[in-house]
Write a protein that holds these residues in place. Structure first.
Motif, short mmCIF file in Angstrom:
data_model
loop_
_atom_site.label_atom_id
_atom_site.label_comp_id
_atom_site.label_asym_id
_atom_site.label_seq_id
_atom_site.Cartn_x
_atom_site.Cartn_y
_atom_site.Cartn_z
N ASP A 37 51.04 59.45 51.66
CA ASP A 37 51.39 59.37 53.05
C ASP A 37 50.60 60.58 53.89
O ASP A 37 50.43 61.47 52.98
CB ASP A 37 52.82 59.26 53.66
CG ASP A 37 53.30 58.73 54.66
OD1 ASP A 37 52.36 58.44 55.34
OD2 ASP A 37 54.39 58.72 54.89
N GLN A 68 56.05 51.83 54.81
CA GLN A 68 54.62 51.45 54.33
C GLN A 68 53.86 50.81 55.70
O GLN A 68 52.73 50.61 55.74
CB GLN A 68 54.57 50.51 53.39
CG GLN A 68 55.22 51.05 52.18
CD GLN A 68 54.47 52.42 51.76
OE1 GLN A 68 53.24 52.41 51.51
NE2 GLN A 68 55.37 53.27 51.31
N GLY A 70 48.63 52.83 50.48
CA GLY A 70 50.11 53.04 50.08
C GLY A 70 50.11 54.31 48.85
O GLY A 70 51.44 54.24 48.51
#
Length: 123
Positions: A48, A8, A45
């Motif tokens: 991706d 992350q 988050g």
């Protein structure tokens, strides 16, 4: 650091880069061909990006922001210009820099032997 936290980090740094350099996600996304919704999901988050999309976003960012992001992500500082160092400085550090410059100019004035060409610093 857990594998999840490591994975992350690049997202959090991208978000911080946009905030730190006052960048508009929509403008960068438009330049990179990536929707603002995708960028928002990445920043938060929730998804991706592939490496190609992340590289495209970084290429659309100003050089100083890109350098900051990469140096934070990989822990290595690229060659920095004085201008970029000042831009990255906190308000307190900028005040200290100005105080130092004022003292230096005062010293030059007192000695009277050197003149300063301010046209060189007006970019």
């Amino acid at each position: 650091m857990s594998d999840f936290a490591k994975s992350q980090r690049h997202q959090k740094l991208f978000d911080e880069m946009l905030v730190r350099f006052d960048l508009n996600a929509r403008s960068i996304g438009d330049a990179a061909g990536i929707t603002e919704v995708t960028i928002s999901r990445f920043r938060n988050g929730k998804c991706d990006l592939g490496s190609a999309k992340l590289v495209a976003l970084l290429e659309a960012a100003p050089q100083e922001a890109r350098n900051w992001y990469l140096s934070e992500l990989f822990g290595a500082k690229p060659a920095s210009s004085l201008r970029s160092l000042i831009r990255e400085a906190s308000p307190q550090e900028k005040a200290e820099i100005l105080t130092e410059i004022a003292g230096w100019l005062q010293n030059i004035d007192d000695v009277g032997s050197t003149s300063v060409d301010f046209s060189l610093v007006t970019k």
